[in-house]
Motif scaffolding. Structure first.
Motif: not given
Length: 239
Positions: A26-32, A96-116
């Protein structure tokens, strides 16, 4: 990345009382939705630009007739016309171009097993029975289409198909109401290859189904939410 992960976690905590285990989804939907609200002024400008470009078609067709044998002069005249009328040919791409950073952030955030340097706690979140870091292939390998995660994807695919069909009708209607004019006095199309693009354009929305199937579920939620928003927004702005 860590800051963005904390933002999603905080939104999920706020939505926990309402959505329980699916609070992160739900947070992702709200963020979108928040991203689309920020981009909405650009979408309105793109709609105005599209209408202005449509009104310029007869004048561009006349320029093509006038400079049919001089492509360089034609290009310069078309650019000058756009500048004179303050119409940007690229304005429709900005939302569309302005949305790409947000999409790639989500993509990488949920593709990596570790953060920081720490385990990515967001990967433990789910949408019903489907992990937000999982993909359709993972759902098929864990219970198949009728398993818990598989049914989540069935619901997403059904929603995307409905939105795509709605967008298809909108695009066909807009193209019928605002046809691209050929150059005056010729039987040629305005741009080489434009006929093929025109035929394919109404079906572009259905390509979203492929994207949803191959990205992490969190990124798929962003795509589905943004695509649904776009369809409703286009219906309102281009009416």
């Amino acid at each position: 990345m860590s800051v963005f992960a904390s933002l999603v976690e905080h939104l999920a905590d706020l939505l926990q009382p309402l959505f329980g285990a699916s609070a992160a989804a739900a947070a992702i939907v709200l963020f979108t939705a928040l991203v689309r609200l920020l981009v909405h002024p650009l979408s309105r400008a793109a709609a105005r630009g599209q209408k202005a470009r449509t009104q310029l078609q007869p004048r561009i067709a006349e320029l093509r007739r006038k400079h049919a044998k001089n492509p360089e002069k034609l290009q310069k005249a078309v650019l000058e016309l756009h500048a004179e009328e303050k119409v940007s040919p690229l304005s429709g791409c900005l939302p569309s171009l302005c949305q790409l950073p947000a999409f790639f952030l989500l993509y990488h955030l949920f593709s990596n097993g570790s953060i920081g340097g720490e385990a990515n706690a967001l990967l433990s979140h789910q949408l019903l029975a489907a992990p937000l870091g999982g993909r359709w292939a993972d759902a098929l390998g864990d219970g198949g289409m009728l398993g818990g995660a598989g049914l989540v994807y069935v619901g997403l695919f059904a929603l995307v198909a409905c939105v795509a069909a709605f967008s298809y009708r909108l695009t066909r209607q807009r193209m019928a109401d605002q046809p691209v004019l050929p150059a005056a006095g010729t039987g040629e199309q305005q741009v080489p290859g434009l006929g093929a693009i025109t035929k394919v354009m109404p079906f572009m929305s259905f390509f979203t189904l492929v994207t949803v199937a191959v990205v992490p579920l969190a990124a798929a939620l962003y795509i589905v939410t943004s695509t649904t928003w776009s369809a409703v927004e286009r219906a309102a702005l281009y009416r």
